[in-house]
Design a protein around this motif. Sequence first.
Motif, short mmCIF file in Angstrom:
data_model
loop_
_atom_site.label_atom_id
_atom_site.label_comp_id
_atom_site.label_asym_id
_atom_site.label_seq_id
_atom_site.Cartn_x
_atom_site.Cartn_y
_atom_site.Cartn_z
N THR A 74 0.83 -1.21 0.00
CA THR A 74 0.00 0.00 0.00
C THR A 74 0.86 1.26 0.00
OG1 THR A 74 -1.74 -1.17 1.20
CG2 THR A 74 -1.83 1.22 1.22
N LEU B 197 -5.64 -7.28 1.45
CA LEU B 197 -5.78 -5.86 1.16
C LEU B 197 -6.60 -5.18 2.24
CD1 LEU B 197 -5.00 -7.14 -1.62
CD2 LEU B 197 -6.33 -5.33 -2.68
N THR C 206 -5.39 0.48 0.90
CA THR C 206 -4.99 0.02 -0.43
C THR C 206 -6.02 0.41 -1.48
OG1 THR C 206 -4.14 -1.95 0.73
CG2 THR C 206 -4.04 -1.96 -1.67
#
Length: 445
Positions: free
Chosen positions: A158, A193, A197
């Motif tokens: 990220t 995730l 992100t």
Amino acid sequence: MTQIHSLVITNGYLNFHKPNDNKWMPTLLYNAIIRAYHVHNHKKVLDIFTQMLSNQISPNTHTFPPLLKSSHASVVTPIHGQALKRGILSDPFVLTTLLVVYARNSRLFCAQKVFEEVPHFCIVASNAMINAFSMNGNMEGALKLFRRMCYRDVVSWTTMVNGFVVNGEFYAAIRFFGMMMTHNDVVNCLVKLNEATYVSVLSSCANLEGKAALDFGRQVHGYIVVKGVDLGVFVGTSLINLYGKMGCLNYAVNVFRVMVVREVCTWNAMISSLASNGREKEALDLFEKMKKLQGLKPNSITFVAVLTACSRGGFIREGLKLFGSMSSEFQVVPIMEHYGCVVDLLGRAGHIQEAADIIRNMPFQPDESVLGAFLGACRIHGAIELGEEIGKKMLKLQTQQCGQYLLLSSMNAEKERWDHAADLRKEIVESGIHKVPAFSMVHLT
């Protein structure tokens, strides 16, 4: 908090000189006060630390992180020296905090030196160093470090995506996210995730134009739905912002409706989407609904959105009333963007003199966007004299943007005032302003 601090001092809890006192107690107390001031009044933290040293109380690994985060750039190096002198730099948390603070103050070289002192691989320090590279515009260094890492977590990925976004490399951010989705870390569920992100990649899509960016954003949205990811405030707001900018207003409205929790940023994004897609009255109606909700207070961005709606919808009375209520009713001090919206509002409606009065009475010098909006209105409504008066302010600002000057020159030429047009172009040349050449760009996918 100040009263508690005073009570601790007056009772002598910060001065331990008896041989049988526990040595760790004064350090613990000072650390607690430093942490409290870091949260509530960070300007006092250095004074507390100085008092700590003058009382010969030894700081420890818990002392330096809040101290460093609260300190001005000029004292970071001396504090670094204190940590080194006391052998505390072996602590990875202290090292990471020091790295982050150096990076925040644009001292990338110092941040790298600190990172090299980390004895063993530390994913937290590595992620912090990637962010340091990103914050200072060195995405090449960030990518090299990312590739050298023996393993990565969701923060690593990220941070890279967000780094490209921060540096305006939106296509690179999207490509990197695509690579992330096909990497073994994600495919094998080693990395899950998170909200940050999705927000980063959706922000990239929103900052690009064209069907490709919209299609990719819709794919990300589809992935969110398929994986059953909760539509949190930030992801939902990012989707509204994306669809609003791309002209897909129905999608934006649908996302807004299904969101369970909406914060001020969510309402701002929806109001702005309506305002920029020809639904100005609905934008104002939504603003009225927002005002009635408990716990939501319109902010500076809200007023940019609603004033834009008034400008595009021709709601002069409503716009001026909103502008007047910003400080008195909502305690929002108008900034340049708000003045620009009001000038545009009056200019579009042909109230050129009123717009000029706004510019003359601004509490700060107008920027190019405000003057440009005014000159555009002057050209449409033929107010050449007022345009020239305000145009001279641009020359005093010594801005290097040529567009407004050329617009003013063209206005004179259209009225066959050739001498005025020629004089203005001469002033442009003497000010060292150059016309930016036009160019075309083709994006191949």
